[in-house]
Design a protein around this motif. Structure first.
Motif, short mmCIF file in Angstrom:
data_model
loop_
_atom_site.label_atom_id
_atom_site.label_comp_id
_atom_site.label_asym_id
_atom_site.label_seq_id
_atom_site.Cartn_x
_atom_site.Cartn_y
_atom_site.Cartn_z
N LYS A 263 0.83 -1.21 0.00
CA LYS A 263 0.00 0.00 0.00
C LYS A 263 0.86 1.26 0.00
O LYS A 263 0.50 2.27 -0.62
N GLY B 285 -9.90 -1.04 -3.62
CA GLY B 285 -10.74 -1.38 -2.49
C GLY B 285 -11.72 -2.47 -2.87
O GLY B 285 -11.92 -2.77 -4.05
N LYS C 236 -15.73 -4.13 -1.83
CA LYS C 236 -16.99 -4.09 -1.10
C LYS C 236 -17.50 -5.52 -0.97
O LYS C 236 -17.71 -6.20 -1.98
N ALA D 91 -13.21 2.12 -5.28
CA ALA D 91 -12.03 2.97 -5.16
C ALA D 91 -11.30 2.65 -3.85
O ALA D 91 -11.92 2.28 -2.86
N PRO D 92 -9.97 2.79 -3.84
CA PRO D 92 -9.21 2.48 -2.62
C PRO D 92 -9.69 3.32 -1.43
O PRO D 92 -9.85 4.53 -1.54
N LYS D 93 -9.95 2.66 -0.33
CA LYS D 93 -10.35 3.36 0.89
C LYS D 93 -10.04 2.47 2.08
O LYS D 93 -10.12 1.24 2.00
N ALA D 94 -9.66 3.10 3.18
CA ALA D 94 -9.35 2.34 4.39
C ALA D 94 -10.63 1.89 5.07
O ALA D 94 -11.65 2.58 5.04
N THR E 31 -13.07 1.49 8.04
CA THR E 31 -13.30 2.39 9.17
C THR E 31 -12.97 1.70 10.49
O THR E 31 -13.02 0.47 10.60
N GLU F 136 -16.49 -2.58 3.68
CA GLU F 136 -15.62 -2.03 2.65
C GLU F 136 -14.25 -1.72 3.25
O GLU F 136 -14.12 -1.48 4.45
N GLY F 137 -13.25 -1.71 2.38
CA GLY F 137 -11.90 -1.35 2.81
C GLY F 137 -10.90 -1.67 1.73
O GLY F 137 -11.26 -2.09 0.62
N TYR F 138 -9.61 -1.45 2.04
CA TYR F 138 -8.57 -1.89 1.12
C TYR F 138 -8.70 -3.40 0.92
O TYR F 138 -9.15 -4.12 1.82
#
Length: 363
Positions: free
Chosen positions: A104, A194, A196, A241-244, A246, A296-298
């Protein structure tokens, strides 16, 4: 997860599930390729067999060390990244759970993973460990360059060529350690992304009616068929889309892992073991307890599922064209007689590969 303290503090060895056990004469943890070469040369001179045990996550006795056990725990980490070519070189002892965060930092990710991340990259590549996805292959399929020490202690490197003509590459693809000990692996990686995840419980007939459509419309599809219930848990993963992930989701995942997936399920498994007459009821409770969830996340955060309940499994590969008939017959048999089994049957898709020992053999 592998524990160096346990490794060094005991003369015994066992695999993750505890079915394979050994008492090797030596346990060694080299910190360099040169040290590993010396271990192999000494073993050869003394006519001793060497086994690299990885994270001991294989269900078989493939890595059972009867004489000299070697751990590559001290040979870990990301060595080199070629961002332009999307290549990453790793020491062979690197654990899968260490790779995601390291990549990452360079805006990269593994193309695919399974739902267990305790294995070493060498162990996963050697055994064709895989996730799911109709267009995606195993960990072995992501390797483009191998470095290894052979049975004489000599160091070799091979770059994957055309699978139609590259016999050595096809042999290394899923070699089970038979050609030597991997020291470094270069993988073809992808830009960070990312995922889902969606989970739902369906009637078997409903899931099967849309299986092929769902497999093609999502990057990943996975089933868990609960024996004797006519119910499946369907898990799909789609690229976002890439997202960390939560912090709230991580806390929820931890709670679900400790309390639901592992705590409650462990109790149910023990009930079925101690009183087999409850097996079908346990399977029904398990199926009805699966919540419809999304997260959701990476990719490396979403792929893994903690496995606190230990199990021993076998895996069978069939052509996708035979799937409907095969799984329908399995479900029919288990509806009439669940064979004393409550543990879910896992279903995944996988693209064909050309490795000599690849279980898909191009299908």
């Amino acid at each position: 997860m592998f524990s160096l303290r346990q490794w060094q503090g005991s003369n015994d060895w066992q695999n993750w599930v505890g079915y394979e056990r050994a008492a090797p004469e030596q346990k060694l943890t080299p910190s360099s390729v040169a040290e590993l070469q010396e271990i192999v040369k000494n073993a050869r001179a003394n006519k001793k067999r060497v086994r690299v045990t990885g994270a001991a996550h294989s269900f078989s006795g493939c890595a059972k060390p009867e004489e000299i056990a070697v751990s590559l725990h001290n040979m870990r980490g990301l060595i080199l990244v070629d961002k332009e070519a999307n290549l990453a070189t790793l020491y062979a002892g690197t654990y899968l759970y260490e790779i995601g965060a390291a990549l990452k930092e360079h805006g990269l990710a593994l193309e695919n993973m399974g739902d267990v991340q305790a294995q070493t990259i060498a162990g996963a590549a050697s055994t064709a460990t895989h996730g799911t996805g109709i267009t995606l292959g195993s960990i072995a399929n992501q390797v483009v360059t191998w470095e290894w020490v052979d049975g004489k202690g000599e160091l070799h490197t091979h770059h994957r060529g055309d699978p139609k003509t590259d016999e050595l590459g096809n042999a290394l693809h899923a070699s089970l350690g038979m050609l030597g000990i991997f020291t470094k692996l270069t993988l073809k990686v992808v830009d960070i992304y990312g995922l889902k995840e969606s989970n739902e419980v369906l009637d078997f007939e409903e899931g099967l009616a849309h299986f092929h459509e769902t497999a093609h419309s999502h990057r990943h599809l996975e089933w868990f068929l609960f024996p004797g219930t006519n119910k499946i848990q369907q898990k799909t993963l789609s690229v976002i889309a890439p997202k960390a992930m939560t912090g709230t989701q991580k806390i929820k995942d931890h709670f679900d892992s400790v309390v639901t997936l592992n705590g409650a399920f462990y109790v149910l498994c023990e009930l079925a073991r101690m009183k087999p007459s409850l097996t079908k009821k346990v399977s029904e409770i398990s199926a009805s307890s699966i919540p419809n969830t999304k997260r959701e996340g990476y990719s490396y955060e979403v792929f893994p599922t903690p496995r606190g309940v230990k199990f021993n499994e076998s895996e069978y590969f069939i052509k996708l064209s035979d799937f409907d008939e095969c799984i329908s017959e399995v479900n029919h048999i288990l509806l009439n007689d669940n064979k004393g089994s409550h543990f879910p049957i896992e279903v995944r898709t996988h693209k064909g590969e050309t490795g000599m020992l690849s279980p898909t053999q191009g299908e």
